[in-house]
Design a protein around this motif. Structure first.
Motif, PDB file in Angstrom:
ATOM      1  N   UNK A 197       0.925  -1.170  -0.016  1.00 40.88           N
ATOM      2  CA  UNK A 197      -0.018  -0.024  -0.157  1.00 40.88           C
ATOM      3  C   UNK A 197       0.821   1.294   0.120  1.00 40.88           C
ATOM      4  N   UNK A 198       1.977   1.089   0.780  1.00 36.96           N
ATOM      5  CA  UNK A 198       2.998   2.401   0.945  1.00 36.96           C
ATOM      6  C   UNK A 198       3.550   2.691  -0.638  1.00 36.96           C
ATOM      7  N   UNK A 199       4.021   1.631  -1.082  1.00 37.93           N
ATOM      8  CA  UNK A 199       4.695   1.834  -2.296  1.00 37.93           C
ATOM      9  C   UNK A 199       3.743   2.291  -3.431  1.00 37.93           C
ATOM     10  N   UNK A 200       2.595   1.840  -3.493  1.00 35.51           N
ATOM     11  CA  UNK A 200       1.532   2.085  -4.611  1.00 35.51           C
ATOM     12  C   UNK A 200       0.965   3.483  -4.258  1.00 35.51           C
ATOM     13  N   UNK A 201       0.938   4.117  -3.146  1.00 38.75           N
ATOM     14  CA  UNK A 201       0.742   5.657  -2.808  1.00 38.75           C
ATOM     15  C   UNK A 201       1.807   6.269  -3.266  1.00 38.75           C
ATOM     16  N   UNK A 202       3.044   5.999  -3.130  1.00 39.06           N
ATOM     17  CA  UNK A 202       4.082   7.020  -3.276  1.00 39.06           C
ATOM     18  C   UNK A 202       4.366   8.094  -2.496  1.00 39.06           C
ATOM     19  N   UNK A 203       3.724   7.922  -1.278  1.00 39.00           N
ATOM     20  CA  UNK A 203       3.535   9.043  -0.311  1.00 39.00           C
ATOM     21  C   UNK A 203       5.185   9.279   0.212  1.00 39.00           C
ATOM     22  N   UNK A 204       5.412  10.594   0.671  1.00 40.10           N
ATOM     23  CA  UNK A 204       6.847  11.057   1.045  1.00 40.10           C
ATOM     24  C   UNK A 204       7.033  11.433   2.655  1.00 40.10           C
ATOM     25  N   UNK A 205       5.753  11.444   3.349  1.00 37.57           N
ATOM     26  CA  UNK A 205       5.826  11.647   4.829  1.00 37.57           C
ATOM     27  C   UNK A 205       5.523  10.745   5.520  1.00 37.57           C
ATOM     28  N   UNK A 206       5.900  10.426   6.754  1.00 39.35           N
ATOM     29  CA  UNK A 206       5.425   9.329   7.572  1.00 39.35           C
ATOM     30  C   UNK A 206       4.148   9.695   8.150  1.00 39.35           C
ATOM     31  N   UNK A 207       3.680  10.862   8.380  1.00 39.25           N
ATOM     32  CA  UNK A 207       2.323  11.209   8.719  1.00 39.25           C
ATOM     33  C   UNK A 207       1.373  10.724   7.626  1.00 39.25           C
ATOM     34  N   UNK A 208       1.640  11.206   6.283  1.00 44.06           N
ATOM     35  CA  UNK A 208       0.596  10.441   5.424  1.00 44.06           C
ATOM     36  C   UNK A 208       0.710   9.139   5.179  1.00 44.06           C
ATOM     37  N   UNK A 209       1.672   8.327   5.313  1.00 44.24           N
ATOM     38  CA  UNK A 209       1.753   6.887   5.437  1.00 44.24           C
ATOM     39  C   UNK A 209       0.775   6.540   6.425  1.00 44.24           C
ATOM     40  N   UNK A 214       7.375   6.007  12.828  1.00 45.26           N
ATOM     41  CA  UNK A 214       8.457   6.435  13.674  1.00 45.26           C
ATOM     42  C   UNK A 214       9.530   7.297  12.572  1.00 45.26           C
ATOM     43  N   UNK A 215       9.742   8.473  12.769  1.00 44.73           N
ATOM     44  CA  UNK A 215      10.757   9.160  11.860  1.00 44.73           C
ATOM     45  C   UNK A 215      11.778  10.002  12.723  1.00 44.73           C
ATOM     46  N   UNK A 216      12.878   9.564  12.417  1.00 49.83           N
ATOM     47  CA  UNK A 216      14.007  10.578  12.964  1.00 49.83           C
ATOM     48  C   UNK A 216      14.627  11.227  11.655  1.00 49.83           C
ATOM     49  N   UNK A 217      14.279  12.650  11.723  1.00 51.66           N
ATOM     50  CA  UNK A 217      14.686  13.447  10.569  1.00 51.66           C
ATOM     51  C   UNK A 217      13.997  12.775   9.202  1.00 51.66           C
ATOM     52  N   UNK A 218      14.923  12.334   8.233  1.00 50.64           N
ATOM     53  CA  UNK A 218      14.228  11.711   6.956  1.00 50.64           C
ATOM     54  C   UNK A 218      14.233  10.347   7.220  1.00 50.64           C
ATOM     55  N   UNK A 224      10.968  -6.525  19.862  1.00 55.21           N
ATOM     56  CA  UNK A 224      10.449  -6.675  18.371  1.00 55.21           C
ATOM     57  C   UNK A 224       9.026  -6.332  18.039  1.00 55.21           C
ATOM     58  N   UNK A 225       8.319  -5.905  19.069  1.00 57.10           N
ATOM     59  CA  UNK A 225       6.879  -5.912  19.010  1.00 57.10           C
ATOM     60  C   UNK A 225       6.517  -4.545  18.771  1.00 57.10           C
ATOM     61  N   UNK A 226       7.362  -3.473  18.771  1.00 52.28           N
ATOM     62  CA  UNK A 226       6.960  -2.023  18.437  1.00 52.28           C
ATOM     63  C   UNK A 226       8.290  -1.430  17.707  1.00 52.28           C
ATOM     64  N   UNK A 227       7.907  -0.607  16.842  1.00 56.54           N
ATOM     65  CA  UNK A 227       8.841   0.465  16.197  1.00 56.54           C
ATOM     66  C   UNK A 227       9.650   1.108  17.157  1.00 56.54           C
ATOM     67  N   UNK A 228      11.107   1.047  17.029  1.00 64.93           N
ATOM     68  CA  UNK A 228      11.654   1.861  17.759  1.00 64.93           C
ATOM     69  C   UNK A 228      12.383   1.186  18.975  1.00 64.93           C
ATOM     70  N   UNK A 229      12.054  -0.428  18.956  1.00 70.95           N
ATOM     71  CA  UNK A 229      12.385  -1.231  19.909  1.00 70.95           C
ATOM     72  C   UNK A 229      11.869  -0.860  21.619  1.00 70.95           C
TER      73      UNK A 229
END
Length: 202
Positions: free
Chosen positions: A42-54, A82-86, A156-161
């Motif tokens: 879904x992410x790839x098909x949408x081609x979105x550029x920001x973590x909030x949009x995803x 989760x985003x750290x800068x880009x 391993x259950x959560x992003x960011x560990x």
């Protein structure tokens, strides 16, 4: 005690124990029916550029996917990135990957983008996006190893560990954002929407 007044329970399209606990603690009658979607596709098909949009897109897709199979039911979809800068993070694949994520996040501020959506009969009725800014304290290799030992497989259950509601709280020195956003469900906007549909008694 439940405050839910719908004729049928709310559906939560998520397996997340944290999201389930938030709804349960809020007195909402619900059942869990996880969405079966390929999130990366879904992410790839949408081609979105920001973590909030995803996050917002995936929350909507999950809600629509389940609601299209359960007529007349209100379905909640949610997602978090989760985003750290880009740089974006996914759930760590194992201990080594978890250690790498913690090394990257240590001593820096990252953002959690949490999205929620409600669908009925395959149509989105409501969506919201919230952001929390998390400042992790500096951590050396010994501290990271000690944390990983103590937290065990849950890393391993959560992003960011980390899971802030558990041992992950030891990793942080500052948090800007509400508790619900951090746990992956913007609960206050969701409750406001449910009240607008006369689905809650309070």
């Amino acid at each position: 005690m439940t405050v839910w007044r719908g004729s049928q329970p709310l559906i939560l399209a998520s397996k997340s124990p944290a999201r389930q606990a938030l709804l349960a603690n809020a007195g909402i009658a619900f059942e869990v029916i996880p969405a079966d979607i390929d999130e990366r596709a879904v992410e790839l098909a949408a081609g979105l550029s920001t973590p909030g949009e995803v996050a917002a897109l995936l929350a909507r897709e999950k809600a629509v996917s389940v609601s299209s199979r359960y007529p007349d039911r209100f379905v909640v979809g949610a997602d978090q990135t989760l985003a750290l800068d880009s740089r974006w993070f996914s759930k760590p694949a194992g201990r080594r990957d978890a250690a790498g994520q913690l090394q990257a996040l240590a001593g820096r501020t990252h953002e959690l983008h949490s999205a929620v959506a409600v669908a009925r009969d395959g149509e989105i009725l409501f969506s919201d996006l919230a952001i929390a800014r998390m400042t992790m304290r500096p951590l050396d290799d010994a501290a990271i190893s000690a944390y990983l030992d103590a937290a065990g497989p849950t890393v391993t259950a959560s992003v960011g560990a980390y899971q802030l509601e558990a041992l992950g709280v030891h990793l942080f020195e500052r948090i800007d954002g509400d508790h619900f956003t951090i746990l992956g469900l913007p609960l206050l906007p969701l409750l406001k929407f449910l009240r607008s549909r006369h689905l809650l008694v309070v």
